[in-house]
Design an enzyme around this catalytic site. Sequence first.
Site, PDB file in Angstrom:
ATOM      1  N   GLU A 188       0.814  -1.229   0.000  1.00 34.29           N
ATOM      2  CA  GLU A 188       0.000   0.000   0.000  1.00 34.29           C
ATOM      3  C   GLU A 188       0.848   1.280   0.000  1.00 34.29           C
ATOM      4  O   GLU A 188       0.594   2.187   0.799  1.00 34.29           O
ATOM      5  CB  GLU A 188      -0.981  -0.036   1.181  1.00 34.29           C
ATOM      6  N   ASP A 238      -1.037  -3.803  -3.489  1.00 35.28           N
ATOM      7  CA  ASP A 238      -1.896  -2.643  -3.185  1.00 35.28           C
ATOM      8  C   ASP A 238      -3.365  -2.951  -3.489  1.00 35.28           C
ATOM      9  O   ASP A 238      -3.685  -3.968  -4.102  1.00 35.28           O
ATOM     10  CB  ASP A 238      -1.438  -1.411  -3.968  1.00 35.28           C
ATOM     11  N   GLU A 306      -5.513 -10.874  -1.944  1.00 33.58           N
ATOM     12  CA  GLU A 306      -6.391 -10.795  -0.760  1.00 33.58           C
ATOM     13  C   GLU A 306      -7.866 -10.785  -1.160  1.00 33.58           C
ATOM     14  O   GLU A 306      -8.655  -9.972  -0.674  1.00 33.58           O
ATOM     15  CB  GLU A 306      -6.074  -9.515   0.054  1.00 33.58           C
TER      16      GLU A 306
END
Length: 393
Positions: A188, A238, A306
């Site tokens: 991120e 990200d 994710e």
Amino acid sequence: MKKRTLKVFALLAAVTLLFTACSAEPILTENYRYTEAELKSMQLAEYVYDDNAPSLCDAFADYFKVGACINPWTFSDTSSDEYKLITKQFNAYVYENSTKPDAMHPSEDRYNFADTDKLVEFAESQGALVRGHTLIWHSQVPDWFFYASGNSGEPATAEQLMKRIDEHVTTIVTHYKGKIDTWDVVNEVINDGGGLRFSDWLKIVGDYDGDGDKYDYIEQAFISARAADPDARLIINDYNMEWSEQKTISMYLAVKKMLEDGVPIDGVGLQMHIGYDTNIDTLRSNLEKLAKLREINPDFVLEVTELDMNCNGWDGDPNDKEFIEKFNQTYSDLFALLMEYSEMGFIDTIMFWGINDANSWLNSSERDNYPFLIDRENKFKSAYWDVISLALD
Ligand code: 9MR
């Protein structure tokens, strides 16, 4: 019940019995894919770990590893339902929290390898891939990194922080050399509106080498990771690139510049925290943009790191037919797209951010969420069957 329906049931039951009698586990080889007849018989399975149930990771073996984030307690009891679920359905694992900087390196002179050592050992026993999440992040990072000494007072100097990044990354990646396959080296680092996130890492290190960009702390992390384990895959991870063109372009430009400067980045990780009404065409066009990084690094990859499908925007009944149709369709369209990207050689790993609907960061005290293919009781959702049927022979 009609005679014809009874006949179909009897036939299905016979096939199932025969199948179960022949083998407690489906016969699976490296690249096994179910036939339609097998899948039909499997659809009688109720729970994801039943003997006659299919397995997500086996079904997609031709395309990608299918993994999930777990926690130390998920695999501590080998007789638990969760243990059966994760060993049957997934062949890649990552910790949800225990490999993050605050867990691994709580103070400057103390590393804590115990939990991640257990993950590595467990994954090895299953022949599964392991991801390390994550080395450098603005969140879940202890304060000591950013102060000259202790947890407050004078801020660290740029030189001090660069040295700490090198030491932190080198020590952890060396400890897991040859054991952790893939690292989210940085997490991120791109700002939601584009450009670099204004984190403490960025503020303190800045343009360290005076070349006009401020990628320096990221570059250091990748260079140290590559030196510590030349065979590990190194990812820049990200969120929001699934729908934000601006963020995708920022990621593309940052990685392009770093690759051109010789920084060893192997791929972009798309977290894929998406909604049930995600626009798959937008996602496709953002994947196309990131895929262009192959023009600079011919081996460049994309990973899904994710995955979950947030259902918070839905205020109705989760069993509503219209809603389920939309949810299932989005999952199917997503997997079809990811299979295309696998066939083009870009994607070989897909990780869910949880193992079933009960185990998701999206659940809150006010409201349950139901973002996965497997429900709270470890039963198959209809989306599971829709998705798995995409991988038929
Ligand atoms: O799922 C994780 C949750 O248990 C933690 O409380 C949270 C703390 O920041 O991090 C969650 O995982 C995040 C991941 O590490 C990075 N991408 C977003 C994930 C969901 O917030």
